[in-house]
Write a protein that holds these residues in place. Structure first.
Motif, PDB file in Angstrom:
ATOM      1  N   THR A  42      -8.550  19.180   8.644  1.00 10.21           N
ATOM      2  CA  THR A  42      -9.308  18.620   7.529  1.00 10.21           C
ATOM      3  C   THR A  42      -8.318  17.975   6.570  1.00 10.21           C
ATOM      4  O   THR A  42      -7.306  18.585   6.228  1.00 10.21           O
ATOM      5  N   PHE A  43      -8.655  16.754   6.143  1.00 10.46           N
ATOM      6  CA  PHE A  43      -7.718  15.948   5.360  1.00 10.46           C
ATOM      7  C   PHE A  43      -8.293  15.536   4.016  1.00 10.46           C
ATOM      8  O   PHE A  43      -9.493  15.266   3.888  1.00 10.46           O
ATOM      9  N   ILE A  44      -7.435  15.448   3.036  1.00 12.54           N
ATOM     10  CA  ILE A  44      -7.657  14.653   1.833  1.00 12.54           C
ATOM     11  C   ILE A  44      -6.570  13.589   1.851  1.00 12.54           C
ATOM     12  O   ILE A  44      -5.379  13.919   1.919  1.00 12.54           O
ATOM     13  N   LYS A  45      -6.978  12.316   1.817  1.00 18.07           N
ATOM     14  CA  LYS A  45      -5.996  11.236   1.788  1.00 18.07           C
ATOM     15  C   LYS A  45      -6.245  10.366   0.555  1.00 18.07           C
ATOM     16  O   LYS A  45      -7.388  10.042   0.238  1.00 18.07           O
ATOM     17  N   GLY A  46      -5.179  10.004  -0.102  1.00 13.50           N
ATOM     18  CA  GLY A  46      -5.254   9.075  -1.225  1.00 13.50           C
ATOM     19  C   GLY A  46      -4.403   7.861  -0.928  1.00 13.50           C
ATOM     20  O   GLY A  46      -3.377   7.966  -0.252  1.00 13.50           O
ATOM     21  N   ALA A  47      -4.843   6.716  -1.409  1.00 15.37           N
ATOM     22  CA  ALA A  47      -4.074   5.500  -1.184  1.00 15.37           C
ATOM     23  C   ALA A  47      -4.228   4.580  -2.388  1.00 15.37           C
ATOM     24  O   ALA A  47      -5.157   4.722  -3.185  1.00 15.37           O
ATOM     25  N   MET A  48      -3.312   3.658  -2.498  1.00 18.34           N
ATOM     26  CA  MET A  48      -3.380   2.670  -3.565  1.00 18.34           C
ATOM     27  C   MET A  48      -2.997   1.306  -3.000  1.00 18.34           C
ATOM     28  O   MET A  48      -1.992   1.186  -2.291  1.00 18.34           O
ATOM     29  N   TRP A  49      -3.808   0.315  -3.293  1.00 17.95           N
ATOM     30  CA  TRP A  49      -3.480  -1.070  -2.974  1.00 17.95           C
ATOM     31  C   TRP A  49      -2.931  -1.675  -4.248  1.00 17.95           C
ATOM     32  O   TRP A  49      -3.654  -1.774  -5.242  1.00 17.95           O
ATOM     33  N   LYS A  50      -1.692  -2.105  -4.234  1.00 20.86           N
ATOM     34  CA  LYS A  50      -1.025  -2.571  -5.432  1.00 20.86           C
ATOM     35  C   LYS A  50      -1.383  -4.028  -5.694  1.00 20.86           C
ATOM     36  O   LYS A  50      -0.540  -4.936  -5.628  1.00 20.86           O
ATOM     37  N   SER A  51      -2.641  -4.228  -6.000  1.00 15.88           N
ATOM     38  CA  SER A  51      -3.142  -5.547  -6.346  1.00 15.88           C
ATOM     39  C   SER A  51      -4.255  -5.386  -7.363  1.00 15.88           C
ATOM     40  O   SER A  51      -5.077  -4.477  -7.261  1.00 15.88           O
ATOM     41  N   THR A  52      -4.295  -6.313  -8.325  1.00 14.21           N
ATOM     42  CA  THR A  52      -5.394  -6.302  -9.291  1.00 14.21           C
ATOM     43  C   THR A  52      -6.545  -7.195  -8.846  1.00 14.21           C
ATOM     44  O   THR A  52      -7.552  -7.302  -9.539  1.00 14.21           O
ATOM     45  N   ALA A  53      -6.424  -7.827  -7.702  1.00 10.88           N
ATOM     46  CA  ALA A  53      -7.491  -8.720  -7.224  1.00 10.88           C
ATOM     47  C   ALA A  53      -8.733  -7.921  -6.885  1.00 10.88           C
ATOM     48  O   ALA A  53      -8.649  -6.845  -6.276  1.00 10.88           O
ATOM     49  N   PRO A  54      -9.900  -8.403  -7.239  1.00 16.08           N
ATOM     50  CA  PRO A  54     -11.131  -7.754  -6.791  1.00 16.08           C
ATOM     51  C   PRO A  54     -11.192  -7.764  -5.271  1.00 16.08           C
ATOM     52  O   PRO A  54     -10.788  -8.732  -4.623  1.00 16.08           O
ATOM     53  N   ILE A  55     -11.712  -6.693  -4.704  1.00 15.84           N
ATOM     54  CA  ILE A  55     -11.804  -6.603  -3.246  1.00 15.84           C
ATOM     55  C   ILE A  55     -12.941  -7.492  -2.752  1.00 15.84           C
ATOM     56  O   ILE A  55     -14.092  -7.351  -3.170  1.00 15.84           O
ATOM     57  N   TYR A  57       0.837  -1.192   0.000  1.00 18.10           N
ATOM     58  CA  TYR A  57       0.000   0.000   0.000  1.00 18.10           C
ATOM     59  C   TYR A  57       0.879   1.251   0.000  1.00 18.10           C
ATOM     60  O   TYR A  57       1.881   1.327   0.720  1.00 18.10           O
ATOM     61  N   ASN A  58       0.471   2.232  -0.797  1.00 15.16           N
ATOM     62  CA  ASN A  58       1.059   3.570  -0.736  1.00 15.16           C
ATOM     63  C   ASN A  58      -0.039   4.564  -0.394  1.00 15.16           C
ATOM     64  O   ASN A  58      -1.173   4.413  -0.854  1.00 15.16           O
ATOM     65  N   SER A  59       0.316   5.571   0.380  1.00 15.27           N
ATOM     66  CA  SER A  59      -0.684   6.580   0.757  1.00 15.27           C
ATOM     67  C   SER A  59      -0.063   7.971   0.695  1.00 15.27           C
ATOM     68  O   SER A  59       1.149   8.138   0.897  1.00 15.27           O
ATOM     69  N   HIS A  60      -0.914   8.961   0.434  1.00 13.37           N
ATOM     70  CA  HIS A  60      -0.509  10.369   0.449  1.00 13.37           C
ATOM     71  C   HIS A  60      -1.583  11.171   1.161  1.00 13.37           C
ATOM     72  O   HIS A  60      -2.742  10.754   1.223  1.00 13.37           O
ATOM     73  N   TYR A  61      -1.209  12.336   1.657  1.00 15.06           N
ATOM     74  CA  TYR A  61      -2.205  13.163   2.310  1.00 15.06           C
ATOM     75  C   TYR A  61      -1.905  14.636   2.132  1.00 15.06           C
ATOM     76  O   TYR A  61      -0.762  15.053   1.906  1.00 15.06           O
ATOM     77  N   LEU A  62      -2.964  15.418   2.206  1.00 12.64           N
ATOM     78  CA  LEU A  62      -2.923  16.876   2.226  1.00 12.64           C
ATOM     79  C   LEU A  62      -3.847  17.285   3.350  1.00 12.64           C
ATOM     80  O   LEU A  62      -4.988  16.813   3.406  1.00 12.64           O
ATOM     81  N   TYR A  63      -3.383  18.128   4.262  1.00 19.31           N
ATOM     82  CA  TYR A  63      -4.261  18.549   5.331  1.00 19.31           C
ATOM     83  C   TYR A  63      -4.048  20.001   5.696  1.00 19.31           C
ATOM     84  O   TYR A  63      -2.996  20.578   5.441  1.00 19.31           O
ATOM     85  N   GLY A  64      -5.088  20.563   6.282  1.00 18.92           N
ATOM     86  CA  GLY A  64      -5.033  21.938   6.765  1.00 18.92           C
ATOM     87  C   GLY A  64      -5.534  21.994   8.192  1.00 18.92           C
ATOM     88  O   GLY A  64      -6.572  21.411   8.520  1.00 18.92           O
ATOM     89  N   SER A  65      -4.787  22.671   9.047  1.00 22.52           N
ATOM     90  CA  SER A  65      -5.176  22.861  10.447  1.00 22.52           C
ATOM     91  C   SER A  65      -5.110  24.332  10.820  1.00 22.52           C
ATOM     92  O   SER A  65      -5.089  24.671  11.996  1.00 22.52           O
ATOM     93  N   GLY A  66      -5.103  25.201   9.835  1.00 23.35           N
ATOM     94  CA  GLY A  66      -4.923  26.637  10.009  1.00 23.35           C
ATOM     95  C   GLY A  66      -3.575  27.007   9.421  1.00 23.35           C
ATOM     96  O   GLY A  66      -2.581  26.365   9.731  1.00 23.35           O
ATOM     97  N   GLY A  67      -3.525  27.992   8.549  1.00 27.33           N
ATOM     98  CA  GLY A  67      -2.260  28.369   7.932  1.00 27.33           C
ATOM     99  C   GLY A  67      -1.971  27.562   6.673  1.00 27.33           C
ATOM    100  O   GLY A  67      -2.873  27.070   6.009  1.00 27.33           O
ATOM    101  N   THR A  68      -0.716  27.428   6.343  1.00 21.07           N
ATOM    102  CA  THR A  68      -0.335  26.738   5.108  1.00 21.07           C
ATOM    103  C   THR A  68      -0.620  25.241   5.224  1.00 21.07           C
ATOM    104  O   THR A  68      -0.206  24.609   6.198  1.00 21.07           O
ATOM    105  N   PRO A  69      -1.288  24.661   4.233  1.00 19.67           N
ATOM    106  CA  PRO A  69      -1.550  23.213   4.286  1.00 19.67           C
ATOM    107  C   PRO A  69      -0.256  22.421   4.220  1.00 19.67           C
ATOM    108  O   PRO A  69       0.770  22.887   3.717  1.00 19.67           O
ATOM    109  N   SER A  70      -0.325  21.186   4.722  1.00 17.53           N
ATOM    110  CA  SER A  70       0.831  20.313   4.737  1.00 17.53           C
ATOM    111  C   SER A  70       0.538  19.047   3.952  1.00 17.53           C
ATOM    112  O   SER A  70      -0.613  18.638   3.818  1.00 17.53           O
TER     113      SER A  70
END
Lengths: 158, 194
Positions: free
Chosen positions: B155-168, B87-100
């Motif tokens: 407040t978050f935006i999170k993205g992730a990827m499961w590196k499998s082609t198998a149906p969930i 699994y790979n994941s990324h995130y963008l969040y804001g808690s006041g000020g510049t997002p991280s």
């Protein structure tokens, strides 16, 4: 058989400029509510939401916008508190567990603001255990929504 | 100028004889809801293979709170019981000020959402909505996007990827440090047609 999740409850299309729009008598049949707004404002303003007519300081929110974020509390949910709309916009409000009486009401709001091309994601909270029975879209500054603006309310089962 | 437009009783532009008859065709269908009534370590949706060919995507919606000490926690997901570094994941969040922003690579779970914990204000939960795209397909890696936040944190935006082609076929939702989900936590699983 799986159940279709979402039911259209009511749509209001403004026939003239209007200061506020209220959906009342919302039935306690749906877990979540979805409010979709598409339209414009007649002057610089921010669209804000009150729940059950509560004008107390019971709202809090955190806005994430393009290159910026801010926190806030106040007498309404104010998802774009650092920007003002002067033209067209669209918003999708998700009010989660709207019918629950054992937790506060939480919202996820997405806003597209065409003038200035801003996008916003805001999460917020109405600090009340009461089930949602009414939703009022108004503005922070007494300005109106333009004629033709459409407000659509949906209920989602869970 | 009209000061107020009020619908004193719900009615649509199209009249229905009953609320039950008022459904508008939707591409989203409720599969199951889990509402926690006593603390649990995880929420598992399983036996999802039956939805292959029925739905293309899954959606998770709900509110979360754990018994971890402190104001916040983090909730993650595993698919089909895969605990490998897939699994790979990324995130963008804001808690006041510049997002991280940030990223997690090659982990044993997909990062879903920030979560309220025992130190958060009573009644406060973390709302979230997660889309799992192409969940039932056997040709694509699985892509996950979550919108979430808690008003005492971020407040978050999170993205992730499961590196499998198998149906969930199973989705296991749990908290990153092993805390329990507490009463009032609710997760609903929906199937979405193409």
């Amino acid at each position: 058989m799986a159940l279709q999740s979402t039911t259209a409850l009511s749509t209001i299309t403004l026939q003239s400029n209007t200061l506020e729009v209220t959906f009342s008598g919302i039935p306690n049949l749906y877990r979540d509510l979805i409010l979709v707004v598409s339209g414009a404002t007649n002057a610089s303003m921010r669209p804000v939401l009150r729940i059950n007519g509560d004008s107390g300081s019971n709202y809090s929110f955190i806005q994430l916008a393009d290159g910026y974020s801010s926190t806030g509390t106040g007498t309404f949910l104010d998802p774009i508190q650092d920007y003002s709309i002067t033209n067209r916009f669209s918003q999708i409000w998700q009010i989660l567990d709207a019918s629950a009486t054992n937790k506060h009401k939480h919202v996820i709001v997405r806003t597209n603001q065409y003038d200035g091309a801003h996008v916003h994601l805001t999460t917020g909270r109405w600090a009340s255990l009461a089930a949602v029975s009414s939703l009022t879209m108004t503005s922070n500054s007494g300005q109106a929504y333009s004629a033709g603006t459409v407000f659509s309310l949906y209920g989602r089962i869970a | 100028m009209i000061k107020s437009a009020l619908q004193s009783s719900l009615s649509n532009d199209v009249k229905y004889r009953s609320m039950a008859a008022g459904a508008v065709p939707s591409s989203e269908y409720l599969i199951k809801t889990v509402e926690v009534s006593s603390s649990v370590g995880n929420i598992l949706f399983e036996n999802l293979a039956e939805y292959q060919g029925v739905y293309s995507h899954f959606k998770l919606i709900g509110v979360l709170r754990t018994d971890r000490s402190g104001a916040e926690d983090a909730t993650v997901a595993r698919f089909n019981g895969d605990s490998g570094a897939n699994y790979n994941s990324h995130y963008l969040y804001g808690s006041g000020g510049t997002p991280s922003t940030g990223a997690y690579g090659d982990t044993g779970f997909a990062h879903l959402t920030i979560t309220a914990a025992s130190g958060a204000t009573t009644g406060l939960y973390a709302p979230f909505t997660t889309d799992i795209l192409d969940a039932t397909k056997s040709t694509n890696y699985k892509v996950v996007r979550t919108l979430s936040g808690i008003t005492n944190s971020a407040t978050f935006i999170k993205g992730a990827m499961w590196k499998s082609t198998a149906p969930i076929t199973a989705i296991n939702i749990f908290n990153i440090l092993g805390a329990n989900m507490v009463t009032g936590t609710r997760v609903s699983l929906y199937g979405v047609t193409e």
